[in-house]
Design an enzyme around this catalytic site. Sequence first.
Site, PDB file in Angstrom:
ATOM      1  N   ASP A  61     -41.869 -39.450 -56.485  1.00 55.90           N
ATOM      2  CA  ASP A  61     -41.042 -40.625 -56.704  1.00 55.90           C
ATOM      3  C   ASP A  61     -40.739 -41.344 -55.399  1.00 55.90           C
ATOM      4  OD1 ASP A  61     -39.425 -38.254 -56.173  1.00 55.90           O
ATOM      5  OD2 ASP A  61     -37.657 -39.515 -56.522  1.00 55.90           O
ATOM      6  N   GLU A  89     -35.537 -38.227 -54.884  1.00 51.97           N
ATOM      7  CA  GLU A  89     -34.726 -39.229 -54.205  1.00 51.97           C
ATOM      8  C   GLU A  89     -33.287 -39.279 -54.704  1.00 51.97           C
ATOM      9  OE1 GLU A  89     -35.487 -40.700 -51.620  1.00 51.97           O
ATOM     10  OE2 GLU A  89     -37.647 -40.913 -51.470  1.00 51.97           O
TER      11      GLU A  89
END
Length: 421
Positions: free
Chosen positions: A104, A170
Amino acid sequence: MLTDEEGAALAAIDEAALGRTLLELIAVPSVTGSAAESELQHQLAGRLEWLGLETDLWSMDLPALRAHPDFPGTEAPREEAWGLVGTTPDGGDGPTLILQGHVDVVPPGDLAAWDGDPFVPRVTGDLVHGRGACDMKAGLAAHLAALDAIRAAGTRLRGRVAVHCVVGEEDGGLGAFGTLRRGHRGDACVIAEPTAGTLITANAGALTFRITVPGRAAHGSSRELGVSAVDAYLPLHQALAALETERNRDPSPLLAEYPIPYGLSVGTVRAGDWASSVPDLLVAEGRLGVRLGEDPADARAALERCVAETCAADPWLRDHPATVSWPGGQFASGRLPEGHVLADVTGAAHADATGGPRPRRRGATYGSDLRLYTGAGIPTLQYGPGDIAVAHSEREHVSMREVVTAARTLVLTVLRTVGTK
């Protein structure tokens, strides 16, 4: 001195294919929680299968993971999450080395600030530009290139290599948490986060907090009849700055190079709903740095105590206290055990791959998946191409020389950790 097997594997690294892989990975806009994040997991599953790895691709049970008392938290909305692990089938009695990377990326932000589409990779000389270029698709590409070279050289491994491709790093570490909960383990782990030619052997932590400050509404023309939540927040903001100063005294030597090792930052402040009304509510959200070795509960207690003491000393807040909650990502700190051989092996591999000195060791001020692996008893460090200083910005890029160096280093790290037959 390189062994014949090491030399053959290094010679088998296909630099052109490595570059193409990186461009293809960047071109998938795998923003945290998006459908493209899941798309990239399925694409990577195909790549791992092509490399001959035994592949486990599964849909994570989000309600069950969120209900777990150790769930690390999330911030981005999501409807699904896919786990992906590929393991070499050649293992004998040797150890298992995990190569871990997150698929991601953060959103690109203001598109006008970019020189072109952030998800159309751009090459200028040795540099590859684009969202995720260094954080951390270059590391993923290096993982794949290293395994491809070992396979192409015909090297038989005594142990096993497990590639963990994870989502949601994240915003908290959902993917790593779910992967470990599924039972995927190893004897050591290298995470290819961007480390700018160093070894990261420790991470500070970071906790997302929310402070809700009450006011009293009134018409702006008679504001003396109300209490602005903005004004009420100001002494709290000053107190948070003082708390940051206090918490950054005498940092760990691994973090001493940073001006603020344990940053306390207020990232968003929202107040009011009408320009001519006195705002009756303010919500501030930010991140609290967690010191190395500090229990996150103690860090939370320190901020809550700071807010409570500030409220007790304020005429308005004394009777209308602000409240603190902890939404979003909750990153504890983590570190490779002192003296663990993984740092020596990876450092020597880098030196042999480059013909230069061993990289220095340091800590990082941001939270990462490292703490989840070390928390599971798996010695872990970070080593990968790129510099975190340009991550999450419109300047994000990575040097292909660094990507190739990382792939070469990982080849040697794998062979020297899991052994050969």
